[in-house]
Design an enzyme around this catalytic site. Structure first.
Site, PDB file in Angstrom:
ATOM      1  N   LYS A 185      37.249  47.271  37.350  1.00 45.31           N
ATOM      2  CA  LYS A 185      37.223  45.954  36.708  1.00 45.31           C
ATOM      3  C   LYS A 185      36.957  46.057  35.197  1.00 45.31           C
ATOM      4  CE  LYS A 185      38.039  43.472  40.402  1.00 45.31           C
ATOM      5  NZ  LYS A 185      38.754  44.397  41.292  1.00 45.31           N
TER       6      LYS A 185
HETATM    7  C1  LIG Z   1      40.599  38.884  43.506  1.00 50.17           C
HETATM    8  C2  LIG Z   1      39.458  39.684  44.025  1.00 50.17           C
HETATM    9  N1  LIG Z   1      38.475  39.061  44.693  1.00 50.17           N
HETATM   10  C3  LIG Z   1      37.412  39.716  45.172  1.00 50.17           C
HETATM   11  C4  LIG Z   1      37.286  41.073  45.008  1.00 50.17           C
HETATM   12  C5  LIG Z   1      36.102  41.769  45.601  1.00 50.17           C
HETATM   13  O1  LIG Z   1      35.326  42.349  44.634  1.00 50.17           O
HETATM   14  P1  LIG Z   1      34.194  43.426  45.060  1.00 50.17           P
HETATM   15  O2  LIG Z   1      34.894  44.720  45.248  1.00 50.17           O
HETATM   16  O3  LIG Z   1      33.258  43.432  43.878  1.00 50.17           O
HETATM   17  O4  LIG Z   1      33.565  42.901  46.275  1.00 50.17           O
HETATM   18  C6  LIG Z   1      38.266  41.774  44.313  1.00 50.17           C
HETATM   19  C7  LIG Z   1      38.135  43.230  44.136  1.00 50.17           C
HETATM   20  O5  LIG Z   1      39.009  43.977  43.930  1.00 50.17           O
HETATM   21  C8  LIG Z   1      39.384  41.065  43.808  1.00 50.17           C
HETATM   22  O6  LIG Z   1      40.353  41.702  43.143  1.00 50.17           O
END
Ligand SMILES: Cc1ncc(COP(=O)(O)O)c(C=O)c1O
Length: 384
Positions: A185
């Site tokens: 990210k």
């Molecule tokens: C659009 C979206 N939502 C939620 C997430 C979930 O994030 P995390 O990996 O921090 O739980 C991601 C992760 O890639 C994402 O791209």
């Protein structure tokens, strides 16, 4: 000519200040949730202009707690885009509700407000939107729909740390904004997430549910202020962020704008380099908004390319360039078909994107010569 080393997709730029801070944290005697997490929350709150911020161990956790905190539960429906990472929809299921998936716009890849409106039923309780790749959704229309139908609004800002609309940060429009600091990210903490909210009541509830439903967190129990008892008032989860993670995040966040500018340079070079190829480039930034430039997604114009998307991915790997697919739509995955009855053909725009999309490396860590390699590889793989 292939590169010597593999260019890892989404490899983050880690610099000395966060390395030093992690070492200091490890030596400090307190590595769990504590003062560094509080500092990171405060910095993130300032950066986004949010009223309240709660650091968690992922965006998925933030989404789950967001739904719970705004009162989503069994028997409710939550409208969600099918063009997203499954975590968006999975979190609706974690909260005990049913995800009602809807299609997106082909050009922006963002959820189509008309599709949202068409999916509303008497059971619809909330709406989750994703600012896809960092491009803001149509907030005027979405806010109007949420207001008209009295729906709670959760913003999945996993791609959208720097995104603004009319100068206002993504994540501050809805009841809760959920961010990710996963390794690929725009700001990383390894694993990590943040929930921001305008309401103290909602953010307090997220904080409490994120730590077993306890009324006091560990730092408050064991710090030099003396031991204090806690009560457990709900069945919560274990979703808190640690100080080791926050130690990275504090310094990553401090340079978020500089890293965005580096990605903007790379983005422009890709736009210039691929204009003549059989591909659709990402749509330009809409006036009055800021795109967080999280994913550079090429859509292969497969009617005009000799290779399929998956062949293209293989060829890029052979040339030692890591790529991503963001995403194959949620409704196409077996569990969503089997459990919720979705089928292919249902959301044509998301499926069209699913078959054609390729994300190219865009990390601020890329050198100019890495960018040259990516460009040469894309041109070579499409020529072949
Ligand atoms: C659009 C979206 N939502 C939620 C997430 C979930 O994030 P995390 O990996 O921090 O739980 C991601 C992760 O890639 C994402 O791209």
């Amino acid at each position: 000519m292939a590169r010597e080393s593999f260019l890892v997709f989404g490899s983050p730029l880690i610099e000395q200040p966060e390395i030093d801070e992690v070492v200091e944290c490890l030596r400090s005697g307190w590595i769990g949730s504590g003062p560094r997490v509080s500092r990171f929350e405060e910095k993130f709150r300032e950066y986004t202009g949010a009223a309240h911020a709660v650091a968690l161990n992922s965006c998925t956790a933030a989404l789950h707690l967001a739904f719970q905190a705004v009162g989503v539960g069994a028997g409710d429906e939550v409208i969600a885009p099918t063009m997203t990472f499954v975590a968006t929809a999975n979190a609706v299921v974690h909260a005990g509700a049913t995800p009602v998936l809807v299609d997106c716009d082909r050009r922006t890849m963002n959820v189509d407000p008309d599709a949202i409106e068409a999916a509303i039923t008497p059971r619809t309780r909330a709406l989750v939107i994703v600012h896809f790749a960092g491009r803001p959704c149509e907030m005027d229309r979405i806010l109007a729909i949420a207001k008209r139908h009295d729906l709670r609004l959760v913003e999945d800002c996993a791609h959208a740390i720097e995104t603004t609309v009319g100068g206002r940060h993504a994540g501050t429009f809805g009841d809760v904004g959920c961010f990710s600091f996963y390794v690929t990210k725009n700001v990383v903490t390894g694993e990590g997430g943040m929930a921001i909210a305008p309401s103290k009541e909602v953010s307090d509830r997220i904080r409490m549910l994120g730590l077993h439903g306890m009324t006091k967190d560990a730092w408050r129990r064991f710090s030099d202020k003396g031991y204090v008892h806690y009560d457990v008032v709900e069945i919560g989860f274990k979703y808190n962020m640690m100080d080791i993670q926050a130690a990275i995040g504090i310094h990553q966040l401090a340079r978020v704008e500089r890293l965005l500018e580096r990605r903007r340079e790379i983005w422009r070079r890709y736009d210039e380099a691929f204009g003549d190829l059989p591909v659709f480039l990402p749509a330009p930034e809409e006036p009055g908004t800021r795109h967080a430039l999280h994913l550079y997604t090429l859509l292969l114009d497969t009617d005009r390319t000799a290779v399929s998307r998956d062949e293209f991915l293989e060829r890029m790997t052979e040339r030692k360039i890591g790529t991503g697919v963001h995403y194959r739509a949620v409704h196409l995955h077996p569990v969503y078909r089997e459990r919720f009855g979705y089928r292919s053909g249902q959301f044509p725009n998301a499926e069209w994107i699913s078959d054609r999309t390729v994300s190219l490396p865009l990390s601020a860590k890329l050198t100019d010569s890495d960018v040259d390699d990516v460009i040469e590889a894309v041109r070579g793989c499409l020529d072949a």
